[in-house]
Design an enzyme around this catalytic site. Structure first.
Site, mmCIF file in Angstrom:
data_model
loop_
_atom_site.group_PDB
_atom_site.id
_atom_site.type_symbol
_atom_site.label_atom_id
_atom_site.label_comp_id
_atom_site.label_asym_id
_atom_site.label_seq_id
_atom_site.Cartn_x
_atom_site.Cartn_y
_atom_site.Cartn_z
ATOM 1 N N CYS A 85 22.237 13.562 66.667
ATOM 2 C CA CYS A 85 23.282 14.170 65.845
ATOM 3 C C CYS A 85 23.249 15.691 65.871
ATOM 4 O O CYS A 85 24.135 16.346 65.314
ATOM 5 C CB CYS A 85 23.192 13.646 64.413
ATOM 6 S SG CYS A 85 23.490 11.868 64.280
ATOM 7 N N ILE A 215 33.236 8.025 60.291
ATOM 8 C CA ILE A 215 33.314 7.796 61.730
ATOM 9 C C ILE A 215 34.518 8.584 62.240
ATOM 10 O O ILE A 215 35.658 8.283 61.894
ATOM 11 C CB ILE A 215 33.469 6.298 62.030
ATOM 12 C CG1 ILE A 215 32.220 5.537 61.580
ATOM 13 C CG2 ILE A 215 33.738 6.074 63.516
ATOM 14 C CD1 ILE A 215 32.370 4.032 61.624
ATOM 15 N N HIS A 336 32.123 13.490 61.132
ATOM 16 C CA HIS A 336 30.879 13.635 61.889
ATOM 17 C C HIS A 336 31.021 13.072 63.302
ATOM 18 O O HIS A 336 30.332 12.112 63.665
ATOM 19 C CB HIS A 336 29.754 12.923 61.123
ATOM 20 C CG HIS A 336 28.390 13.076 61.695
ATOM 21 N ND1 HIS A 336 28.041 14.072 62.587
ATOM 22 C CD2 HIS A 336 27.254 12.332 61.511
ATOM 23 C CE1 HIS A 336 26.761 13.944 62.899
ATOM 24 N NE2 HIS A 336 26.271 12.891 62.275
#
Length: 389
Positions: A85, A215, A336
């Protein structure tokens, strides 16, 4: 200080971008970032792509895709970088190294992800690859399950923190209303985030849906330029500090309630920059889950261990607080898209120090901090930005 500078950027809308080709996403933000820096494509020396993928799309190996939109860049060195991430920050730091080595004068960074092609369950399976497979594969709830266990361990040690987690979620959604790029521009309010309901069920441990980031699809690009050249350009945002530290991958080898790698990265960044936390005007931090933001208050030194809740409940981290955290809405509201996240966080911070953040703007910004992490505080990146020009 002769460190590289951010001299231009472009940020796509984040969200479920159905029907939008990732190649077009990449090309659009790259061209616009080059133009924002006042450059022609032939001024770019190298290309650094942040893309996690790991199964989100069939097309992997994206480093040359930008040539389809910008054939002027053909034959430049282009590399795909990945660090879970924190992939976007890894791409930025790759560009910093290229510029500091003298190999590049202007480096193009692109972070992107297209996640919405998969079902929620399949997205969870892809993201769980960021955990330690030997011990954590198959965790119920995917990566939410990993952070659910972290939250449960923290609650067991320090008491129920549900009010604090709900307040973090509500703060970030409130801030996100002012962010034109955000996936969800809706003020959910504390009561909704605090109360389990059909629309806000428990997902993993004490974490509800409102505690989990979205998402998202999206792309962001920026230009990193050598400082001597950047001084002659329209804008130059300098890295007062840029620190990357990795920790153990297995949670079993660490205290899951302490982001030790993040803590050490923050300490080194502040030392390298000759600053204290009081010198920062704001921080964009990695709130993939609300418990992560709570632990990051403690990792950055804003609160002692177990006292992070006081920072949100007392208003310290509100947009008008002593140290605003995630005035962009953070990952929780902004979204994200894995490979784009770190680049987005740096762009949001750069906009703030340039007084170019619109309705998100914090008054009188001098220094802005960024904390982007991969996995559960495994890859830790801390940047501190200040405007040079």
């Amino acid at each position: 200080m002769n460190t590289p500078c951010i001299t231009g950027w472009n940020h796509s809308q984040f969200g479920k971008l159905s029907g939008i080709d990732p190649e077009n996403m990449i090309g659009d933000v790259a061209r616009a970032a080059i133009e924002h820096a006042g450059l022609a494509p032939d001024a770019i020396s190298s290309i650094h792509i942040g893309n996690f993928n790991a199964g989100f799309l069939y097309q992997d190996f994206p480093s040359s895709l930008v040539f389809h939109a910008l054939p002027e860049l053909r034959f430049l060195p282009a590399t795909r970088v990945e660090n879970a991430c924190a992939t976007g920050s890894a791409a930025i730091y790759s560009a910093l190294q290229a510029v500091m080595s003298g190999q590049s004068t202007h480096a193009l960074v692109i972070g992107y992800e297209k996640m919405s092609e998969l079902s929620t369950g399949d997205v969870g399976d892809v993201l769980l690859k960021c955990s330690y497979a030997r011990e954590e594969a198959g965790t119920p709830g995917g990566f939410a399950g990993v952070f659910g266990k972290i939250a449960s361990a923290y609650f067991e040690r320090y008491g129920d923190q549900s009010d604090a987690l709900a307040a973090i979620s509500a703060k970030n959604h409130f801030n996100g209303v002012s962010n034109p790029y955000a996936h969800m521009r809706k003020d959910l309010g504390f009561d909704f985030c605090r109360t389990p309901s059909e629309r806000n069920p428990f997902v993993a441990g004490p974490l509800k849906r409102s505690d989990c980031s979205l998402i998202s699809d999206g792309a962001v690009a920026m230009i990193i330029s050598a400082a001597d050249v950047a001084r002659t350009m329209t804008r130059a945002v300098q890295f007062r500090a840029a620190v990357h530290m990795n920790d153990y991958l297995p949670l079993s080898r660490r205290d899951p309630t302490v982001f030790e790698g993040g803590r050490r990265a923050w300490q080194k960044a502040l030392t390298d920059g000759g600053l204290t936390l009081n010198d920062l005007s704001l921080v964009e931090t990695h709130d993939c889950f609300t418990i992560a933001e709570l632990l990051e208050y403690e990792a950055m030194g804003l609160a002692e261990p177990g006292q992070g809740a006081r920072m949100i409940l007392d208003g310290v981290t509100a947009k008008d607080g002593r140290l605003p955290i995630n005035p962009s809405g953070g990952l929780k509201s902004k979204g994200h898209p894995i490979g784009a996240t770190g680049v987005s966080m740096h762009v949001m911070a750069a906009m703030q120090v340039c007084n170019d953040a619109g309705d998100m703007q914090i008054p009188n910004v001098e220094h802005a901090g960024v904390f982007n992490m991969g996995g559960a505080a495994v890859a830790n990146y801390v940047s501190i930005l200040k405007r040079l020009v």
